[in-house]
Design an enzyme around this catalytic site. Structure first.
Site, short mmCIF file in Angstrom:
data_model
loop_
_atom_site.label_atom_id
_atom_site.label_comp_id
_atom_site.label_asym_id
_atom_site.label_seq_id
_atom_site.Cartn_x
_atom_site.Cartn_y
_atom_site.Cartn_z
CG HIS A 1 -2.09 0.94 0.99
ND1 HIS A 1 -2.04 2.28 1.32
CD2 HIS A 1 -3.30 0.73 0.42
CE1 HIS A 1 -3.18 2.84 0.97
NE2 HIS A 1 -3.96 1.93 0.42
CG ASP B 1 -8.17 -3.98 -4.04
OD1 ASP B 1 -9.38 -3.74 -4.07
OD2 ASP B 1 -7.29 -3.15 -4.28
N1 COA Z 1 3.89 -7.64 -4.85
C1 COA Z 1 5.21 -7.75 -4.90
N2 COA Z 1 6.06 -6.76 -4.60
C2 COA Z 1 5.52 -5.59 -4.23
C3 COA Z 1 4.13 -5.39 -4.14
C4 COA Z 1 3.31 -6.48 -4.48
N3 COA Z 1 2.00 -6.37 -4.43
N4 COA Z 1 3.88 -4.13 -3.74
C5 COA Z 1 5.06 -3.53 -3.59
N5 COA Z 1 6.05 -4.43 -3.88
C6 COA Z 1 7.48 -4.17 -3.84
C7 COA Z 1 7.91 -3.48 -5.13
O1 COA Z 1 8.25 -4.42 -6.14
C8 COA Z 1 9.08 -2.69 -4.65
O2 COA Z 1 10.17 -3.56 -4.47
P1 COA Z 1 11.65 -3.09 -4.86
O3 COA Z 1 11.93 -1.94 -3.94
O4 COA Z 1 12.45 -4.31 -4.63
O5 COA Z 1 11.55 -2.66 -6.29
C9 COA Z 1 8.63 -2.24 -3.26
O6 COA Z 1 7.73 -3.24 -2.80
C10 COA Z 1 7.94 -0.90 -3.28
O7 COA Z 1 6.91 -0.96 -4.28
P2 COA Z 1 6.14 0.29 -4.85
O8 COA Z 1 5.23 -0.15 -5.94
O9 COA Z 1 7.12 1.38 -5.17
O10 COA Z 1 5.34 0.67 -3.55
P3 COA Z 1 4.28 1.75 -3.41
O11 COA Z 1 4.10 1.92 -1.98
O12 COA Z 1 4.60 2.94 -4.19
O13 COA Z 1 3.02 1.07 -4.16
C11 COA Z 1 1.14 -0.16 -4.57
C12 COA Z 1 1.85 0.74 -3.59
C13 COA Z 1 -0.28 -0.42 -4.04
C14 COA Z 1 1.05 0.51 -5.94
C15 COA Z 1 1.91 -1.48 -4.69
O14 COA Z 1 2.07 -2.08 -3.45
C16 COA Z 1 1.24 -2.43 -5.66
O15 COA Z 1 1.44 -2.33 -6.87
N6 COA Z 1 0.42 -3.40 -5.14
C17 COA Z 1 -0.30 -4.31 -6.00
C18 COA Z 1 -1.54 -3.66 -6.54
C19 COA Z 1 -2.62 -3.49 -5.52
O16 COA Z 1 -2.91 -4.38 -4.75
N7 COA Z 1 -3.26 -2.32 -5.56
C20 COA Z 1 -4.35 -1.99 -4.66
C21 COA Z 1 -3.94 -0.95 -3.68
S1 COA Z 1 -5.19 -0.70 -2.45
#
Ligand code: COA
Length: 384
Positions: free
Chosen positions: A270, A321
């Protein structure tokens, strides 16, 4: 000042920051306290609301900044019930869209079309906007369920004005009234999804409202933002992943190899929460309950295992989700309706934010860190 630096009105933020942690304005609609795993709507903790409230009462709270008394709630329910039905032209439109259309795109298109049948659509006064908020909240469930019936070749059925939104939606979708248990559980799901501070779709709604475009334009844009897999599109993808994994015994290897290939596991992580998403706490329980009631806890147990592996391998918690996916699946709801169902609830939050934006409006217009060249000499097309 370097060549790319901004004028004095701009503060630098890294180009790829995604605005994380940037406060862009004041709001009392809801707050997410990321390190404590807290979510509050107009001061009320989500756990209290999930335990004691109803979706209609929460809608009133989000729009009016206070809970209703008995008479006010009864009046709101009456108004909602009176607005459930759709204009015939919209039902005809829903019957004409290609069957393979994604339901969230159909919802977005239908809301855009609804505006054309609302003579008051251009009126963005507080009184008119409030009425539009009620109307859209009433019509979203009918839109999603009617589109689904037509896609399955079934006749649309008339909404039940005396029933609440949760019961009405499940009734319209399935053609029979839900059990009290399912209706209550779904009502709490709607409460949990109603608002979430400045998430991507709500921010989008506020940006559009900030131009003084009307509620329909704001909501259509918000649905577009919600549809992406990193936002509201995640819940459908969670269930696709669980189906792809297939069996409890496959979870460990599947998740490990997905992570090794840098695949994101939907429903985890998140942008704000650094601990458990408080909504997931309830949805986990619902997934368990649905499994027990249906005599098949496979999807719940698989989800628990995915959660365990994700925590061990990545230290990531499930978000809203993750468990909503298996909960809806066990309620017999088609996978691609999960994101429209998110919208059936979030319409209350979007409209509350739009009302708040209109009440104290300032055009939202941030700056970009320009990373392109400057002073490039123009070369005529025949010389390139
Ligand atoms: N599965 C695997 N790895 C994940 C992950 C997931 N669902 N969510 C984050 N990570 C990892 C990223 O790959 C990244 O790793 P790295 O530093 O080795 O590259 C790290 O955690 C940070 O990820 P990032 O996408 O930059 O985090 P964020 O806080 O900006 O993003 C989300 C938040 C929600 C966009 C992200 O967690 C995500 O894409 N989740 C899946 C989609 C989802 O469930 N969305 C609904 C949100 S309510």
């Amino acid at each position: 000042m370097t060549e790319n630096a901004k004028d004095s009105s701009a503060t630098a933020a890294p180009a790829a920051s995604g605005l994380r942690g940037v406060v862009i304005g004041a709001s009392s609609v809801s707050d997410v306290v990321g390190d404590k795993g807290e979510l509050i709507y107009q001061g009320y903790n989500i756990h209290e609301l999930a335990k004691h409230s109803t979706f209609e009462e929460v809608a009133f709270l989000l729009w009016n900044k206070r809970l209703p008394n008995q008479a006010e709630l009864a009046e709101l329910k009456k108004e909602l019930g009176a607005s459930y039905a759709l204009p015939q032209e919209i039902i005809e439109l829903l019957g004409k869209v290609p069957r393979e259309s994604d339901p969230i795109d159909v919802l977005r298109t239908a809301v855009s079309m609804l505006e054309l049948y609302d003579p008051a659509s251009k009126d963005i006064s507080q009184a008119a906007s409030f009425k539009t908020s009620i109307k859209l909240t009433a019509q979203f469930p009918t839109l999603v369920a009617t589109a689904e019936r037509l896609r399955r070749g079934l006749q649309p059925i008339e909404p039940l004005p005396e029933e609440n939104i949760a019961t009405n939606f499940l009734y319209l979708l399935k053609g029979e009234k839900p059990t009290e248990h399912d209706a209550k559980l779904f009502d709490v799901c709607l409460i949990l999804h109603a608002d979430h501070e400045l998430n991507a779709s709500t921010f989008t709604a506020r940006v559009v409202a900030g131009t003084l475009a009307n509620i329909y334009a704001s909501v259509v844009a918000a649905i577009g933002a919600l549809s992406g897999p990193l936002h509201g599109g995640a819940n459908t993808n969670v269930m696709k992943t669980l189906l792809e994994i297939g069996e409890l015994a496959n979870v460990e290897n599947f998740i490990k190899s997905a992570l090794a290939s840098k695949r994101k596991i939907m429903g985890f992580g998140h942008a704000v929460y650094r601990t458990e998403d408080p909504r997931a706490t309830h949805l986990r329980r619902f997934s368990k309950e649905m499994g027990e009631r249906g005599g098949n806890s496979k999807w719940y147990e698989m989800s628990r295992k995915v959660e365990e592996v994700m925590m061990r391998e990545k230290g990531l918690y499930p978000n809203v989700d993750f468990y909503s996916a298996s909960t809806y699946y066990m309620m017999g709801i088609p996978l691609d309706l999960y994101t429209p169902i998110f919208a059936v609830s979030r319409i209350t939050g979007w409209t509350a934010h739009v009302l708040e934006q209109y009440a104290d409006n300032k055009l939202i217009r941030p700056r970009a860190e320009y990373v392109g060249p400057r002073n490039v000499a123009y070369v005529p097309i025949d010389k390139r």
